[in-house]
Motif scaffolding. Structure first.
Motif, mmCIF file in Angstrom:
data_model
loop_
_atom_site.group_PDB
_atom_site.id
_atom_site.type_symbol
_atom_site.label_atom_id
_atom_site.label_comp_id
_atom_site.label_asym_id
_atom_site.label_seq_id
_atom_site.Cartn_x
_atom_site.Cartn_y
_atom_site.Cartn_z
ATOM 1 N N ALA A 23 0.752 -1.199 0.198
ATOM 2 C CA ALA A 23 -0.131 0.063 -0.084
ATOM 3 C C ALA A 23 0.927 1.270 -0.056
ATOM 4 N N SER A 24 1.970 1.144 -0.027
ATOM 5 C CA SER A 24 3.135 2.364 0.051
ATOM 6 C C SER A 24 2.533 3.181 1.184
ATOM 7 N N ASP A 25 2.045 2.555 2.384
ATOM 8 C CA ASP A 25 1.724 3.633 3.473
ATOM 9 C C ASP A 25 2.304 2.914 4.851
ATOM 10 N N ALA A 26 3.662 2.658 4.976
ATOM 11 C CA ALA A 26 4.252 2.127 6.091
ATOM 12 C C ALA A 26 3.786 3.285 7.231
ATOM 13 N N PHE A 27 3.701 2.976 8.354
ATOM 14 C CA PHE A 27 3.488 3.947 9.616
ATOM 15 C C PHE A 27 4.931 3.871 10.415
ATOM 16 N N LEU A 28 5.726 3.214 10.327
ATOM 17 C CA LEU A 28 7.165 3.178 11.050
ATOM 18 C C LEU A 28 8.122 3.557 10.110
ATOM 19 N N GLY A 29 9.165 4.443 10.289
ATOM 20 C CA GLY A 29 10.046 4.769 9.486
ATOM 21 C C GLY A 29 11.021 3.536 9.879
ATOM 22 N N ASP A 30 12.485 4.217 9.346
ATOM 23 C CA ASP A 30 13.526 3.102 9.464
ATOM 24 C C ASP A 30 14.053 3.051 11.024
ATOM 25 N N VAL A 31 13.946 4.177 11.945
ATOM 26 C CA VAL A 31 14.342 4.025 13.204
ATOM 27 C C VAL A 31 13.346 3.198 14.088
ATOM 28 N N GLY A 32 12.198 3.254 13.613
ATOM 29 C CA GLY A 32 10.856 3.036 14.279
ATOM 30 C C GLY A 32 10.991 1.125 13.949
ATOM 31 N N GLU A 33 11.271 0.927 12.840
ATOM 32 C CA GLU A 33 11.467 -0.525 12.658
ATOM 33 C C GLU A 33 12.695 -1.379 13.413
ATOM 34 N N MET A 34 13.722 -0.460 13.327
ATOM 35 C CA MET A 34 14.895 -0.980 14.235
ATOM 36 C C MET A 34 14.507 -1.273 15.589
#
Length: 61
Positions: A23-34
């Motif tokens: 959906a190209s609508d991720a709610f977490l950024g790179d730092v959030g994913e980490m």
């Protein structure tokens, strides 16, 4: 309990990846994913160590 928390937090990460891929609508950024993966790992390690301690206590070691 810790293993269930780890699975729930990983499900949040997985949902974020799916939303980002389809959906190209991720709610977490790179730092959030980490941070989510870090928390998942911590809870998983605690669950494994607790289970191992319970097993050792049961065996009398």
């Amino acid at each position: 309990m810790y293993l269930a928390i780890s699975a729930i937090v990983f499900a949040v990460y997985f949902a974020n990846v799916l939303l980002g891929a389809f959906a190209s609508d991720a709610f977490l950024g790179d730092v959030g994913e980490m941070l989510v993966l870090f928390v998942t790992t911590i809870f998983f390690v605690v669950a494994i160590l607790k289970r191992e301690a319970d097993r050792d206590e049961k065996n009398g070691s």
